[in-house]
Design a protein around this motif. Structure first.
Motif, mmCIF file in Angstrom:
data_model
loop_
_atom_site.group_PDB
_atom_site.id
_atom_site.type_symbol
_atom_site.label_atom_id
_atom_site.label_comp_id
_atom_site.label_asym_id
_atom_site.label_seq_id
_atom_site.Cartn_x
_atom_site.Cartn_y
_atom_site.Cartn_z
ATOM 1 N N ALA A 261 0.686 -1.100 0.222
ATOM 2 C CA ALA A 261 -0.147 -0.227 0.082
ATOM 3 C C ALA A 261 0.870 1.127 -0.131
ATOM 4 C CB ALA A 261 -1.030 0.045 1.105
ATOM 5 N N ALA A 262 0.734 1.851 -1.109
ATOM 6 C CA ALA A 262 1.834 3.031 -1.054
ATOM 7 C C ALA A 262 1.005 4.356 -1.396
ATOM 8 C CB ALA A 262 2.426 2.914 -2.536
ATOM 9 N N PRO A 263 1.291 5.282 -0.260
ATOM 10 C CA PRO A 263 0.514 6.521 -0.161
ATOM 11 C C PRO A 263 1.104 7.312 -1.315
ATOM 12 C CG PRO A 263 1.356 5.987 1.919
ATOM 13 C CD PRO A 263 2.081 4.936 1.236
ATOM 14 N N SER A 264 1.924 7.296 -2.049
ATOM 15 C CA SER A 264 2.192 7.704 -3.408
ATOM 16 C C SER A 264 3.431 7.083 -4.065
ATOM 17 C CB SER A 264 2.941 9.286 -3.093
ATOM 18 O OG SER A 264 4.399 9.175 -2.430
ATOM 19 N N SER A 265 3.477 7.143 -5.327
ATOM 20 C CA SER A 265 4.284 6.472 -6.131
ATOM 21 C C SER A 265 4.178 7.192 -7.602
ATOM 22 C CB SER A 265 3.854 5.023 -6.417
ATOM 23 O OG SER A 265 4.854 4.206 -7.291
ATOM 24 N N ASP A 266 5.398 7.196 -8.108
ATOM 25 C CA ASP A 266 5.578 7.545 -9.419
ATOM 26 C C ASP A 266 5.392 6.173 -10.344
ATOM 27 O OD1 ASP A 266 8.057 6.159 -9.702
ATOM 28 O OD2 ASP A 266 9.077 7.999 -9.021
ATOM 29 N N SER B 126 7.045 6.502 -1.519
ATOM 30 C CA SER B 126 6.934 7.842 -0.444
ATOM 31 C C SER B 126 5.714 7.631 0.521
ATOM 32 C CB SER B 126 7.478 8.961 -0.844
ATOM 33 O OG SER B 126 7.563 10.062 0.284
ATOM 34 N N GLY B 127 6.272 7.668 1.699
ATOM 35 C CA GLY B 127 5.121 7.394 2.759
ATOM 36 C C GLY B 127 4.809 8.721 3.324
ATOM 37 N N PHE C 135 -2.212 7.790 -5.538
ATOM 38 C CA PHE C 135 -1.750 8.912 -5.784
ATOM 39 C C PHE C 135 -0.288 8.528 -6.532
ATOM 40 C CE2 PHE C 135 0.838 12.688 -4.614
ATOM 41 C CZ PHE C 135 -0.096 13.764 -4.810
ATOM 42 N N VAL C 136 -0.578 8.863 -8.107
ATOM 43 C CA VAL C 136 0.622 8.919 -8.962
ATOM 44 C C VAL C 136 1.011 10.038 -9.111
ATOM 45 C CG1 VAL C 136 1.391 8.378 -10.937
ATOM 46 C CG2 VAL C 136 -0.398 6.814 -9.704
ATOM 47 N N THR C 137 2.588 10.451 -8.836
ATOM 48 C CA THR C 137 3.197 11.763 -9.067
ATOM 49 C C THR C 137 4.301 11.509 -9.998
ATOM 50 O OG1 THR C 137 4.190 13.482 -7.621
ATOM 51 C CG2 THR C 137 4.774 11.140 -7.107
ATOM 52 N N ALA C 138 4.848 12.699 -10.508
ATOM 53 C CA ALA C 138 5.757 12.746 -11.460
ATOM 54 C C ALA C 138 6.982 12.039 -10.803
ATOM 55 C CB ALA C 138 6.033 14.305 -11.811
ATOM 56 N N TYR C 139 7.760 11.687 -11.953
ATOM 57 C CA TYR C 139 9.237 11.059 -11.599
ATOM 58 C C TYR C 139 10.239 12.011 -11.213
ATOM 59 C CZ TYR C 139 13.091 7.896 -12.120
ATOM 60 O OH TYR C 139 14.259 7.282 -12.002
#
Length: 491
Positions: free
Chosen positions: A149-154, A160-161, A190-194
């Motif tokens: 379970a990833a709070p955010s990932s690219d 990142s937690g 939550f997919v964010t930029a690399y």
């Protein structure tokens, strides 16, 4: 391949038509859980792992296991670092044979009750957090599929937690899973930029990134008691615990400390804070599952650093994102007995208990009814590693005496438990003759644990024996992998 024992002129050169295509990498991103599960082709008997940093707010475990259930896969081993009441929907997976075995460090709610009543066809293994990391990294507990379970990932899988709408802070218990999982899937809303930073787990360990609508609700991180007790009895125990800590001679500059998130334990931390301010004491570090109370002590300069393996409240989540000396650690760095770990550097740890016996064995695995409702977590690890381990508890819980001749299930062995503090007095493990002498010198009175037990039984009576069947449904495992005790099915 090695060329050191090969004649260099015999080495075949690569032809240009054999060069790999530049930049060709299959995308890791997936958008549909059911389609991904079909793509993975999960076989009968596979092991599936999850972490619990969203605690009672986690929705990933249930989503994934229900999707696997649809494929008809059976006899799976669930390797979840903890199981909470929010995961009640997997009870039917125990009943239909989708899940046959469970390996975990903590379990509460309907799943624990179902297993206690015999609904798991195989067995449950209860580990400590450090023991879990050791077993996974040593390949004693293989992981075929790790769902994180990833709070955010690219899109590449840097997790990142501290970013995302469901930030959970530290992700220490997922790291061993990511390293050893044969296939590792980041599940995120939550997919964010690399590149996504600061990364708790990096892209080189991630095979797929699955984007879902929601991984849960971070408000569920704050589950159970995370407030200082206001009960006068609990406050007296906390005050006496501070006296016991001072008597050990360890409350001085450089103090390293850990406490749990229970009401009495947090009151101990509060009294310690006042004492450290008054006496101008500066500690080295506090560790474990971190609460806002320890964050306050860090920001007040009472500790140099915090070692955080999981955040117990949202103030701790906020802190790890802004305080450079609020440090992440893995479950292995926290308590793996096979390596140098943080618990081995602890001076004092404050711990709770469901029950204790006259040999100082502690049970935090089952309740007074004999059902699974807890687990070691870091209990075993810190009791073993700290110079002094202190159990804090009232003598009675729901009119049942706390001290027994023999605990229902040994979670933490008595030779690692040093002091018991109750409202009726302080008991020291007879094995710690050094502490007995220090308390005499400090003129802090103590009482034999057998006398505390006798008093409690005079007031409340001897508790009835828990009714259980002869069927062994699980094992309580030590952090080193040895078996401490059997867990029986309740009637």
């Amino acid at each position: 391949m090695t060329y050191f024992n090969t004649r260099l002129e015999d080495v075949k050169l690569l032809n240009k038509e054999d060069y790999p295509e530049k930049g060709h990498k299959e995308t890791k991103m997936r958008q549909d859980l059911d389609e991904l599960i079909k793509e993975l082709k999960i076989k009968d008997g596979s092991s599936i792992s999850f972490h619990h940093h969203l605690r009672n707010g986690d929705r990933v475990l249930v989503q994934v296991m229900k999707a696997i259930q649809k494929t008809g896969a059976k006899d799976l081993t669930l390797v979840a670092s903890s199981i909470f009441p929010s995961m009640a929907d997997i009870v039917e997976l125990l009943e239909d044979g989708t899940i046959t075995n469970v390996v975990t460090s903590y379990i509460s709610g309907p799943v624990g009750e179902a297993i206690s009543k015999g609904k798991l066809k195989g067995s449950i293994i209860m580990q400590s957090h450090g023991g879990r990391a050791r077993a996974i990294l040593a390949d004693e507990v293989p992981i075929d599929y790790a769902f994180i379970a990833a709070p955010s990932s690219d899109e590449k899988g840097n997790i990142s937690g501290v970013n995302g709408i469901n930030s959970c802070g530290a992700m220490g218990y997922a790291i061993a899973d990511a390293i050893k999982g044969k296939t590792t899937i980041a599940v995120t809303d939550f997919v964010t930029a690399y590149p996504n930073y600061p990364a708790d787990i990096t892209e080189d360990y991630i095979d797929y990134v699955l984007q879902v609508e929601s991984i849960g609700e971070k408000a569920g991180i704050v589950s159970g008691t995370t407030m200082i007790t206001k009960d006068p009895v609990g406050l007296k125990i906390a005050q006496d615990t501070l006296k016991a800590m001072i008597a050990t001679g360890l409350v001085k500059d450089g103090l390293s400390f850990q406490t749990g998130a229970g009401g009495i334990s947090l009151a101990v931390a509060d009294y310690l804070r006042d004492y450290m301010i008054e006496n101008e004491i500066k500690g080295s570090f506090a560790s474990g599952g971190i609460t806002g109370y320890l964050v306050d002590m860090l920001e007040e300069g009472l500790f140099e650093a915090l070692f955080d393996v999981q955040c117990f409240d949202l103030k701790a989540v906020e802190s790890i994102g802004k305080n450079k000396n609020h440090l992440r650690m893995s479950g292995s760095q926290y308590g793996n007995p096979d390596v140098s770990c943080v618990v081995d550097n602890l001076d004092i740890v404050i711990l709770g208990a469901t029950e204790i016996d006259t040999d100082f064995n502690v049970n935090v695995t089952t309740g007074s009814h004999g059902m699974l409702m807890g687990g070691s977590g870091g209990h075993q690890d810190t009791a073993f590693g700290a110079k002094v381990s202190i159990i804090v508890s009232k003598l009675f819980s729901s009119r049942i005496p706390f001290i027994k001749d023999r605990v229902d299930v040994i979670t933490t062995p008595g030779n690692t438990v040093d002091i018991l503090v109750t409202e009726r007095g302080i008991s020291i493990n007879p094995l710690r003759t050094d502490l007995i002498e220090k308390f005499k010198a400090a003129k802090v009175p103590t009482i034999d644990i057998n006398d505390l037990k006798k008093y409690a039984e005079e007031v409340m009576g001897v508790p009835k024996k828990i009714e259980k069947t002869d069927r062994i449904i699980g094992l309580s495992q030590s952090r080193t992998g040895d078996i401490l005790d059997y867990i029986y099915q309740v009637k």
